[in-house]
Design a protein around this motif. Sequence first.
Motif, PDB file in Angstrom:
ATOM      1  N   ARG A  24       0.833  -1.205   0.000  1.00 29.32           N
ATOM      2  CA  ARG A  24       0.000   0.000   0.000  1.00 29.32           C
ATOM      3  C   ARG A  24       0.871   1.260   0.000  1.00 29.32           C
ATOM      4  O   ARG A  24       0.439   2.321  -0.470  1.00 29.32           O
ATOM      5  CB  ARG A  24      -0.913   0.019   1.236  1.00 29.32           C
ATOM      6  CG  ARG A  24      -2.339  -0.428   0.935  1.00 29.32           C
ATOM      7  CD  ARG A  24      -3.207  -0.511   2.165  1.00 29.32           C
ATOM      8  NE  ARG A  24      -3.376   0.725   2.879  1.00 29.32           N
ATOM      9  CZ  ARG A  24      -4.011   0.842   4.051  1.00 29.32           C
ATOM     10  NH1 ARG A  24      -4.546  -0.253   4.630  1.00 29.32           N
ATOM     11  NH2 ARG A  24      -4.127   1.997   4.646  1.00 29.32           N
ATOM     12  N   THR A  26       4.072   1.541  -1.437  1.00 23.36           N
ATOM     13  CA  THR A  26       4.632   1.796  -2.784  1.00 23.36           C
ATOM     14  C   THR A  26       3.542   2.302  -3.717  1.00 23.36           C
ATOM     15  O   THR A  26       3.793   3.147  -4.577  1.00 23.36           O
ATOM     16  CB  THR A  26       5.300   0.552  -3.404  1.00 23.36           C
ATOM     17  OG1 THR A  26       4.543  -0.608  -3.090  1.00 23.36           O
ATOM     18  CG2 THR A  26       6.704   0.365  -2.896  1.00 23.36           C
ATOM     19  N   LEU A  29       3.135   5.926  -3.079  1.00 26.67           N
ATOM     20  CA  LEU A  29       4.308   6.643  -3.600  1.00 26.67           C
ATOM     21  C   LEU A  29       4.117   7.052  -5.058  1.00 26.67           C
ATOM     22  O   LEU A  29       4.601   8.095  -5.496  1.00 26.67           O
ATOM     23  CB  LEU A  29       5.509   5.691  -3.477  1.00 26.67           C
ATOM     24  CG  LEU A  29       6.924   6.202  -3.608  1.00 26.67           C
ATOM     25  CD1 LEU A  29       7.222   7.282  -2.575  1.00 26.67           C
ATOM     26  CD2 LEU A  29       7.911   5.035  -3.443  1.00 26.67           C
ATOM     27  N   ALA A  30       3.420   6.226  -5.801  1.00 22.39           N
ATOM     28  CA  ALA A  30       3.274   6.459  -7.238  1.00 22.39           C
ATOM     29  C   ALA A  30       2.039   7.283  -7.585  1.00 22.39           C
ATOM     30  O   ALA A  30       1.704   7.441  -8.754  1.00 22.39           O
ATOM     31  CB  ALA A  30       3.245   5.111  -7.964  1.00 22.39           C
ATOM     32  N   ARG A  31       1.369   7.831  -6.573  1.00 22.38           N
ATOM     33  CA  ARG A  31       0.197   8.662  -6.871  1.00 22.38           C
ATOM     34  C   ARG A  31       0.633   9.979  -7.525  1.00 22.38           C
ATOM     35  O   ARG A  31       1.788  10.380  -7.398  1.00 22.38           O
ATOM     36  CB  ARG A  31      -0.603   8.916  -5.579  1.00 22.38           C
ATOM     37  CG  ARG A  31      -1.346   7.662  -5.145  1.00 22.38           C
ATOM     38  CD  ARG A  31      -2.150   7.841  -3.855  1.00 22.38           C
ATOM     39  NE  ARG A  31      -2.572   6.519  -3.381  1.00 22.38           N
ATOM     40  CZ  ARG A  31      -2.714   6.162  -2.102  1.00 22.38           C
ATOM     41  NH1 ARG A  31      -2.487   7.026  -1.133  1.00 22.38           N
ATOM     42  NH2 ARG A  31      -3.081   4.938  -1.786  1.00 22.38           N
ATOM     43  N   PRO A  32      -0.299  10.669  -8.203  1.00 23.64           N
ATOM     44  CA  PRO A  32       0.085  11.857  -8.970  1.00 23.64           C
ATOM     45  C   PRO A  32       0.735  12.940  -8.100  1.00 23.64           C
ATOM     46  O   PRO A  32       0.214  13.273  -7.044  1.00 23.64           O
ATOM     47  CB  PRO A  32      -1.245  12.368  -9.540  1.00 23.64           C
ATOM     48  CG  PRO A  32      -2.229  11.267  -9.388  1.00 23.64           C
ATOM     49  CD  PRO A  32      -1.732  10.336  -8.345  1.00 23.64           C
ATOM     50  N   VAL A 203       9.485   3.813   2.468  1.00 28.21           N
ATOM     51  CA  VAL A 203      10.741   3.902   1.727  1.00 28.21           C
ATOM     52  C   VAL A 203      11.714   4.799   2.483  1.00 28.21           C
ATOM     53  O   VAL A 203      11.306   5.690   3.220  1.00 28.21           O
ATOM     54  CB  VAL A 203      10.514   4.447   0.293  1.00 28.21           C
ATOM     55  CG1 VAL A 203       9.793   3.414  -0.540  1.00 28.21           C
ATOM     56  CG2 VAL A 203       9.755   5.769   0.304  1.00 28.21           C
ATOM     57  N   ASN A 255       5.929  13.069  -3.186  1.00 25.58           N
ATOM     58  CA  ASN A 255       5.517  11.653  -3.261  1.00 25.58           C
ATOM     59  C   ASN A 255       5.985  10.850  -2.058  1.00 25.58           C
ATOM     60  O   ASN A 255       5.289   9.948  -1.591  1.00 25.58           O
ATOM     61  CB  ASN A 255       6.021  11.014  -4.562  1.00 25.58           C
ATOM     62  CG  ASN A 255       5.330  11.602  -5.770  1.00 25.58           C
ATOM     63  OD1 ASN A 255       5.450  12.796  -6.037  1.00 25.58           O
ATOM     64  ND2 ASN A 255       4.586  10.788  -6.492  1.00 25.58           N
ATOM     65  N   GLN A 256       7.167  11.162  -1.551  1.00 28.89           N
ATOM     66  CA  GLN A 256       7.630  10.464  -0.347  1.00 28.89           C
ATOM     67  C   GLN A 256       6.705  10.751   0.824  1.00 28.89           C
ATOM     68  O   GLN A 256       6.498   9.892   1.678  1.00 28.89           O
ATOM     69  CB  GLN A 256       9.031  10.918   0.008  1.00 28.89           C
ATOM     70  CG  GLN A 256      10.063  10.468  -0.977  1.00 28.89           C
ATOM     71  CD  GLN A 256      11.379  10.218  -0.284  1.00 28.89           C
ATOM     72  OE1 GLN A 256      11.719   9.083   0.028  1.00 28.89           O
ATOM     73  NE2 GLN A 256      12.110  11.271  -0.014  1.00 28.89           N
ATOM     74  N   TYR A 258       3.529  11.309   0.614  1.00 26.62           N
ATOM     75  CA  TYR A 258       2.346  10.428   0.438  1.00 26.62           C
ATOM     76  C   TYR A 258       2.622   9.065   1.083  1.00 26.62           C
ATOM     77  O   TYR A 258       1.765   8.480   1.748  1.00 26.62           O
ATOM     78  CB  TYR A 258       2.061  10.135  -1.044  1.00 26.62           C
ATOM     79  CG  TYR A 258       1.705  11.269  -1.954  1.00 26.62           C
ATOM     80  CD1 TYR A 258       1.281  12.506  -1.480  1.00 26.62           C
ATOM     81  CD2 TYR A 258       1.774  11.094  -3.350  1.00 26.62           C
ATOM     82  CE1 TYR A 258       0.948  13.529  -2.356  1.00 26.62           C
ATOM     83  CE2 TYR A 258       1.433  12.108  -4.228  1.00 26.62           C
ATOM     84  CZ  TYR A 258       1.019  13.324  -3.729  1.00 26.62           C
ATOM     85  OH  TYR A 258       0.690  14.324  -4.601  1.00 26.62           O
ATOM     86  N   GLU A 262       0.775   7.199   4.216  1.00 24.60           N
ATOM     87  CA  GLU A 262       0.149   5.877   4.106  1.00 24.60           C
ATOM     88  C   GLU A 262       0.708   4.923   5.158  1.00 24.60           C
ATOM     89  O   GLU A 262      -0.043   4.149   5.768  1.00 24.60           O
ATOM     90  CB  GLU A 262       0.387   5.313   2.692  1.00 24.60           C
ATOM     91  CG  GLU A 262      -0.403   4.050   2.366  1.00 24.60           C
ATOM     92  CD  GLU A 262      -1.903   4.312   2.205  1.00 24.60           C
ATOM     93  OE1 GLU A 262      -2.293   5.439   1.837  1.00 24.60           O
ATOM     94  OE2 GLU A 262      -2.685   3.370   2.440  1.00 24.60           O
TER      95      GLU A 262
ATOM     96  N   PRO B   8      -4.456  12.213  -3.977  1.00 25.20           N
ATOM     97  CA  PRO B   8      -4.316  13.555  -4.547  1.00 25.20           C
ATOM     98  C   PRO B   8      -5.099  13.677  -5.849  1.00 25.20           C
ATOM     99  O   PRO B   8      -5.323  12.675  -6.542  1.00 25.20           O
ATOM    100  CB  PRO B   8      -2.808  13.668  -4.821  1.00 25.20           C
ATOM    101  CG  PRO B   8      -2.331  12.267  -4.952  1.00 25.20           C
ATOM    102  CD  PRO B   8      -3.214  11.425  -4.084  1.00 25.20           C
ATOM    103  N   THR B  26       7.029   7.673 -12.341  1.00 27.68           N
ATOM    104  CA  THR B  26       6.256   7.228 -11.164  1.00 27.68           C
ATOM    105  C   THR B  26       6.247   5.699 -11.092  1.00 27.68           C
ATOM    106  O   THR B  26       6.270   5.121 -10.013  1.00 27.68           O
ATOM    107  CB  THR B  26       4.801   7.746 -11.167  1.00 27.68           C
ATOM    108  OG1 THR B  26       4.292   7.742 -12.491  1.00 27.68           O
ATOM    109  CG2 THR B  26       4.725   9.152 -10.615  1.00 27.68           C
ATOM    110  N   LEU B  29       9.420   4.620  -9.547  1.00 22.81           N
ATOM    111  CA  LEU B  29       9.407   4.959  -8.122  1.00 22.81           C
ATOM    112  C   LEU B  29       8.818   3.827  -7.278  1.00 22.81           C
ATOM    113  O   LEU B  29       9.223   3.613  -6.129  1.00 22.81           O
ATOM    114  CB  LEU B  29       8.553   6.221  -7.968  1.00 22.81           C
ATOM    115  CG  LEU B  29       8.583   7.050  -6.696  1.00 22.81           C
ATOM    116  CD1 LEU B  29       9.989   7.527  -6.385  1.00 22.81           C
ATOM    117  CD2 LEU B  29       7.650   8.237  -6.829  1.00 22.81           C
ATOM    118  N   ALA B  30       7.855   3.136  -7.857  1.00 24.52           N
ATOM    119  CA  ALA B  30       7.134   2.107  -7.098  1.00 24.52           C
ATOM    120  C   ALA B  30       7.761   0.721  -7.236  1.00 24.52           C
ATOM    121  O   ALA B  30       7.195  -0.260  -6.774  1.00 24.52           O
ATOM    122  CB  ALA B  30       5.678   2.075  -7.552  1.00 24.52           C
ATOM    123  N   ASN B 255      14.147   4.348  -3.507  1.00 27.63           N
ATOM    124  CA  ASN B 255      13.126   4.449  -4.564  1.00 27.63           C
ATOM    125  C   ASN B 255      13.207   5.762  -5.332  1.00 27.63           C
ATOM    126  O   ASN B 255      12.983   5.806  -6.538  1.00 27.63           O
ATOM    127  CB  ASN B 255      11.722   4.267  -3.967  1.00 27.63           C
ATOM    128  CG  ASN B 255      11.513   2.849  -3.488  1.00 27.63           C
ATOM    129  OD1 ASN B 255      12.232   2.396  -2.594  1.00 27.63           O
ATOM    130  ND2 ASN B 255      10.568   2.134  -4.069  1.00 27.63           N
TER     131      ASN B 255
END
Lengths: 392, 392
Positions: A24, A26, A29-32, A203, A255-256, A258, A262, B8, B26, B29-30, B255
């Motif tokens: 959840r 990672t 992390l990849a969200r916009p 991370v 992103n980190q 985010y 989480e 987001p 992205t 990143l994951a 990452n």
Amino acid sequence: MTITSFHPPQRTLMGPGPSDVHPRITEALARPTIGHLDPEFIRMMDELKSLIQYAFKTSNRLTLPISAPGSAGMEACFANLVEEGDKVIVCINGVFGGRMKENVIRMGGTAITVESDWGRAVDPKAVEETLNTHPDAKILAFVHAETSTGARSDAKTLCELARKHNCLTIVDTVTSLAGSELEVDEWGIDAIYSGSQKCLSCVPGLSPVSFSEAAIEKIQARKTPVRSWFLDMNLIMGYWGGDGKRAYHHTAPVNQLYALHESLCLLQEEGLENSWERHKLHHQALVAGLAAMGLEMLVPEEERLAQLNAVVIPEGVNDGAVRQQLLAEYNLEIGAGLGAFAGKVWRIGLMGYAANQTNVLNCLSALESALLRQGHTFTPGEAVKAAISIYQ
Amino acid sequence: MTITSFHPPQRTLMGPGPSDVHPRITEALARPTIGHLDPEFIRMMDELKSLIQYAFKTSNRLTLPISAPGSAGMEACFANLVEEGDKVIVCINGVFGGRMKENVIRMGGTAITVESDWGRAVDPKAVEETLNTHPDAKILAFVHAETSTGARSDAKTLCELARKHNCLTIVDTVTSLAGSELEVDEWGIDAIYSGSQKCLSCVPGLSPVSFSEAAIEKIQARKTPVRSWFLDMNLIMGYWGGDGKRAYHHTAPVNQLYALHESLCLLQEEGLENSWERHKLHHQALVAGLAAMGLEMLVPEEERLAQLNAVVIPEGVNDGAVRQQLLAEYNLEIGAGLGAFAGKVWRIGLMGYAANQTNVLNCLSALESALLRQGHTFTPGEAVKAAISIYQ
């Protein structure tokens, strides 16, 4: 030369950190990416502050993640609290206490060290003696969970001693946060830092920190500017401070953050105390298994960290060959010894998401196979059996 | 209070950074986290170093990403190169030059400032005069691409002047890297830092840096320790240095480094010079469109950055209302003015992946709608038409 995309192998991370990252996290992390001054982002930051307060068990208003790894969190505490000429008592019982001393020196302070044996907790009696000898000391600094040895010091007692001698405290909890009992307000810790990549299963790259009102007062009363612009809490407060305004200081690692948010949601869902208990359970299973293979722990039982297990490498066993076999054949990372313990111990991490039954049993099986290949003698199969008996 | 996962909104990022992140980045990143001393990770680091060398056009062996945002990259340069008492000439033509001055002071140096108008390039004549007046200056520091105004300074000429006066150079290229011509070795830059979140289209949080042999010599010959343990290049060299060994210094932000690696792969695929040209093309289209709406650029044409466009807010137009409308109705972020330009300009970024035709046309349409609502008079439709004419 053409370089192509990097595709890392899928490892199981049971070293001293980074630890296995929860899927959840990672995914988060990849969200916009959005702007660091976006109203939605600022809402997320407010939540993040509450979540870090929850994890530290504090209501400190100056609670936030430093935008860099734990070493920068350490530096944020020392750079802000130590002024030129300040006397700081630093407890050293492993690599990270030594790093604290380095930090005091870099900030122009005077470090008075209290050395304890590596692999043991900091000795409160020795600390008390030093506090008595140096009544002009301003700060007591120590590592709660020494990542280089797996020893847990009695933070509550050390903070009491500091308070009695009018010292502020700086406490390294990089490895303890979410893995061991930790009560910032209850114990009266003044400045604390941790890392994202240990028992939070996030991370690597962020360092949650928190400062008491007494610490804030000392920071605001400084006569000389903090020797770092990037880590100056007087400026960072303008972005993270609770006054509703968000003054730009530096671009947040969006992103980190985010991912950290989480990971702290996951912690809150499990419950902080449940997380401590889970670490303890899997630690007991691991230790039972290791004992069944005739392996000894470095740290006496009452001073052991559940989340970082320093295991003495038996005579005649090749450290490097074992770790290489685990990595190559099992995609399993365990940690090497650090500093004085290089080649002498392994450090097996059970941190955050990695602290689970599958990992414990896999690690014991893999280690059994590697040790048999090294000619270490014990009864095969007993390790897993001993661990399972703990779970039953 | 229960806090749940943060999701987001999907924005188009055309502010001063972070910029839109390429989906391949992205995704990178994951990827699974591995240890920072894993042999596979170390192989990736070697590639990353080559890729950063490519982007900077340098063969400097001390080339690496600092594990924190651009402000920390700035601090890494000043903390390592400035010793107590060193005289540093700092050019100020915007917010980030001012921050350089702050850095000099924090490191115990003496800052001699050369002020140029905000919105203009640094004036080489004024710099030369100051170099003449201060023959004992050790360093010349300036911002190549001033993110607060969109002005581009003549880095080549400034570096020549510095060399003639036996000064090392520290150059801020946070916004220029990959967006404007930049030649580290050719121009003789001694210490350079940038950011991941601008024209590299990577997530924010990393700062690529590079140091010349002359800079390394000065760092190694320091009489006093660097005022930062975390950013001490003498120590960081042990982890990133080319001697094959990787001494642990701090836990790398694993990452994020995957993401930076991927962003630089994308840059290499496109070709550095092609990336510079692409930024120029979309800049021309944007400027043509803005002109058709009667908007004026802050910076004279020959000193403009393609990737950061400071647009003068017309009389009677409400800055905040426009930006809020763009965000709420178009999910489009453009930047506010910073420092002296707060409320006076917008900063429209065309950085990295965000520098594309769709973004230019969307931004012009959205701005048209917002300006019409504000009562600004111009012929609707002309802006997009003007931009398209550039593309044809």
